[in-house]
Design a protein around this motif. Structure first.
Motif, short mmCIF file in Angstrom:
data_model
loop_
_atom_site.label_atom_id
_atom_site.label_comp_id
_atom_site.label_asym_id
_atom_site.label_seq_id
_atom_site.Cartn_x
_atom_site.Cartn_y
_atom_site.Cartn_z
N MET A 21 0.84 -1.22 0.00
CA MET A 21 -0.03 -0.08 0.03
C MET A 21 0.82 1.24 0.05
SD MET A 21 -3.48 0.82 1.85
CE MET A 21 -3.01 0.68 3.67
N VAL A 22 0.45 2.25 -0.58
CA VAL A 22 0.75 3.67 -0.70
C VAL A 22 -0.24 4.61 0.11
CG1 VAL A 22 1.55 5.69 -1.97
CG2 VAL A 22 2.15 3.42 -2.92
N LYS A 23 0.16 5.44 0.98
CA LYS A 23 -0.28 6.22 2.02
C LYS A 23 0.22 7.61 2.16
CE LYS A 23 -2.25 6.10 6.34
NZ LYS A 23 -2.29 5.28 7.73
N PRO A 24 -0.23 8.49 2.30
CA PRO A 24 -1.61 9.01 1.61
C PRO A 24 -1.68 8.69 -0.09
CG PRO A 24 -0.70 10.84 3.09
CD PRO A 24 0.39 9.71 2.55
N VAL B 179 -1.85 -3.36 -5.67
CA VAL B 179 -1.35 -2.14 -4.72
C VAL B 179 -2.82 -1.63 -4.30
CG1 VAL B 179 -0.33 -0.26 -5.36
CG2 VAL B 179 0.52 -1.97 -6.48
N ALA B 180 -2.65 -1.18 -3.01
CA ALA B 180 -3.71 -0.36 -2.69
C ALA B 180 -3.16 0.87 -2.31
CB ALA B 180 -4.19 -1.23 -1.18
N ALA B 181 -4.00 1.68 -2.32
CA ALA B 181 -3.93 3.09 -1.76
C ALA B 181 -5.02 3.59 -0.67
CB ALA B 181 -3.97 4.11 -3.09
N TYR B 182 -4.34 4.31 0.33
CA TYR B 182 -5.45 4.90 1.56
C TYR B 182 -5.74 6.18 1.18
CZ TYR B 182 -6.71 4.39 6.37
OH TYR B 182 -7.99 4.60 7.41
N ASN B 183 -6.90 6.35 0.82
CA ASN B 183 -7.51 7.90 0.49
C ASN B 183 -7.87 8.46 2.12
OD1 ASN B 183 -10.73 8.74 -0.54
ND2 ASN B 183 -9.07 9.98 -0.37
N ILE B 184 -6.95 9.06 2.75
CA ILE B 184 -7.01 9.02 4.00
C ILE B 184 -7.96 10.23 4.61
CG2 ILE B 184 -4.62 8.37 4.46
CD1 ILE B 184 -3.95 11.16 4.89
N VAL C 173 -6.72 -1.39 -5.47
CA VAL C 173 -7.72 -1.47 -4.14
C VAL C 173 -7.62 -0.08 -3.44
CG1 VAL C 173 -8.20 -2.47 -1.73
CG2 VAL C 173 -7.36 -3.94 -3.79
N ILE C 174 -8.57 0.49 -3.07
CA ILE C 174 -8.70 1.77 -2.39
C ILE C 174 -9.22 1.63 -1.03
CG2 ILE C 174 -9.08 4.35 -2.33
CD1 ILE C 174 -9.78 3.96 -5.39
N LEU C 175 -8.56 2.22 0.15
CA LEU C 175 -9.27 2.33 1.15
C LEU C 175 -9.70 3.57 1.41
CD1 LEU C 175 -7.12 -0.16 1.83
CD2 LEU C 175 -7.17 0.58 4.28
N THR C 176 -11.09 3.74 1.66
CA THR C 176 -11.75 5.17 1.51
C THR C 176 -12.73 5.22 2.78
OG1 THR C 176 -12.74 6.81 0.44
CG2 THR C 176 -13.05 4.59 -0.42
N TYR C 177 -12.99 6.28 3.45
CA TYR C 177 -14.17 6.47 4.35
C TYR C 177 -15.38 6.62 3.46
CZ TYR C 177 -10.13 6.94 7.56
OH TYR C 177 -9.12 6.62 8.11
N TRP C 178 -15.39 6.97 1.89
CA TRP C 178 -16.33 7.14 1.38
C TRP C 178 -16.89 5.47 0.59
CZ3 TRP C 178 -12.99 11.42 -0.66
CH2 TRP C 178 -13.51 12.45 -0.21
N ALA C 179 -16.32 4.58 1.17
CA ALA C 179 -16.52 3.29 0.41
C ALA C 179 -18.08 2.80 0.27
CB ALA C 179 -15.71 2.04 1.12
N ALA C 180 -18.68 2.77 1.46
CA ALA C 180 -20.10 2.60 1.28
C ALA C 180 -21.01 3.60 0.50
CB ALA C 180 -20.89 2.46 2.75
N GLU C 181 -20.74 4.70 0.56
CA GLU C 181 -21.64 6.16 -0.16
C GLU C 181 -21.17 5.90 -1.46
OE1 GLU C 181 -21.03 9.77 1.33
OE2 GLU C 181 -22.75 10.58 -0.58
N ALA C 182 -19.82 5.46 -1.86
CA ALA C 182 -19.33 5.34 -3.24
C ALA C 182 -20.15 4.48 -3.95
CB ALA C 182 -17.81 5.07 -3.29
N ALA C 183 -20.35 3.19 -3.09
CA ALA C 183 -21.18 1.85 -3.57
C ALA C 183 -22.42 2.29 -4.11
CB ALA C 183 -21.05 0.73 -2.63
N HIS C 184 -23.16 2.96 -3.01
CA HIS C 184 -24.48 3.36 -3.54
C HIS C 184 -24.57 4.32 -4.69
CE1 HIS C 184 -27.04 2.30 -0.20
NE2 HIS C 184 -26.05 2.52 0.60
N LEU C 185 -23.51 5.48 -4.63
CA LEU C 185 -23.42 6.13 -5.94
C LEU C 185 -23.25 5.32 -7.34
CD1 LEU C 185 -21.34 9.17 -4.57
CD2 LEU C 185 -23.75 9.27 -4.99
N LEU C 186 -22.37 4.34 -7.05
CA LEU C 186 -21.95 3.66 -8.33
C LEU C 186 -22.86 2.73 -8.97
CD1 LEU C 186 -18.36 2.66 -7.43
CD2 LEU C 186 -19.04 4.19 -9.05
N ARG C 187 -24.18 2.58 -8.21
CA ARG C 187 -25.27 1.57 -8.57
C ARG C 187 -26.21 2.53 -9.20
NH1 ARG C 187 -26.92 -2.04 -3.61
NH2 ARG C 187 -25.33 -3.64 -3.62
#
Ligand code: PBG
Length: 306
Positions: A228-231, A250-255, A291-305
């Motif tokens: 992972m790369v962070k930030p 490779v993962a990245a952390y959207n901090i 892969v992205i670690l993000t605090y928006w993960a759940a909301e983004a999943a809604h938006l992407l649907r």
């Protein structure tokens, strides 16, 4: 038809905080919309994450008491170990349950490792504590540990400890190129950090990209399953370079600071929030993150649907 990059829920990991000794979820002032969970609300949020098709959740624990060695991190009755158990029981095979493997939430000095008598972080003594923590998380049922303390040799020691304790199936998401960053500010509030000073003796220096690639290659050689790369946003070039250099995901952390900037500007009506979220995540994927670690993960999943 010709979009080169997409963002999919399975590529997103939701970081979540669980705090010992609270009855109601506690809002985090600098991260509007993110909370410190109770054990109960964490279970519910994990179940929702699985329903949304997210790739995983990353758990952080906030203990009621801290000490010099961070003993609450290793105690099977420590908050993070209990939470791992809860979430694994709740979501089962529904997604990948990941845990932050680091002492900073559990130490009274707030550093990621044990200190010498001079107050310096002691790399090699810390490795033994990380091995104990890895075993504790594995006993609690975790799928993947996320060593985030940036001690040299941490991935090797954790891999050996897991293999020697019959936890060969637990994999490692290595925080490989983790830069000493001003953008971690809101996270420190989120975990009630005790840190004074900074982490510049063990995290990376922001001008250095070649060194970030070297850190990732070392972790692959030590047994990392994902690096992972962070930030993320101030280090998109490092994500690209690491993606080109390694043969693991490779993962990245959207901090936290990246989250807070968008939320703060959107709250003032200065930017359009939802397109800004999706554009941010797309840029991190375009840079090369699988892969992205993000605090928006759940909301983004809604938006992407939609
Ligand atoms: C250390 C850790 C940090 C973050 C994740 N793991 C903080 C630090 O290194 O100071 C930051 C995450 C964020 O800012 O969103 N356990």
């Amino acid at each position: 038809m010709v979009a080169e990059t997409s963002v999919e829920p399975r590529q997103l990991v939701l970081p979540m905080f669980v705090r010992e000794g609270i009855d109601e979820p506690q809002p985090i002032g600098s991260m509007p919309g993110v909370v410190q969970h109770t054990r109960e609300s964490l279970r519910k949020a994990a179940a929702e994450a699985a329903e949304l098709g997210l790739g995983g959740v990353m758990l952080f624990g906030i203990p009621a008491t801290k000490d010099a060695t961070g003993s609450g991190a290793i105690d099977p009755a420590g908050i993070l170990n209990l939470a791992i158990n809860d979430v694994v029981a709740e979501v089962g095979e529904g997604l990948t349950v990941m845990s932050d493997l680091c002492l900073d939430e559990f130490t009274d000095h707030g550093h990621c490792g044990l200190l010498t008598t001079d107050g310096e972080v002691d790399n090699d003594r810390t490795l033994a504590a990380y091995a104990d923590m890895a075993r504790a998380h594995a006993e609690a049922g975790v799928d993947m540990v996320g060593p985030s303390g940036m001690m040299d040799g941490q991935v090797r020691v954790i891999r050996e400890a897991l293999d020697a304790s019959e936890h060969q199936g637990v994999s490692i998401l290595a925080y490989s190129a983790k830069y000493a960053s001003a953008f971690y500010g809101p996270f420190r509030e989120a975990v009630d950090s005790s840190l004074e000073g900074d982490r510049r003796t063990y995290q990376q220096d922001s001008p250095n990209a070649v060194e970030g690639v070297r850190e990732a290659l070392l972790d692959v050689a030590e047994g990392a399953d994902i690096v992972m790369v962070k930030p993320a946003l101030a280090y998109l070039d490092v994500i690209r370079r690491v993606r080109d250099a390694v043969d693991v995901p490779v993962a990245a952390y959207n901090i936290s600071g990246e989250y807070a900037m968008v939320e703060a500007a959107a709250a003032r009506g200065w930017i359009d929030r939802e397109p800004a979220i999706l554009e941010t995540l797309t840029s991190i994927r375009r840079a090369g993150a699988d892969v992205i670690l993000t605090y928006w993960a759940a909301e983004a999943a809604h938006l992407l649907r939609l």
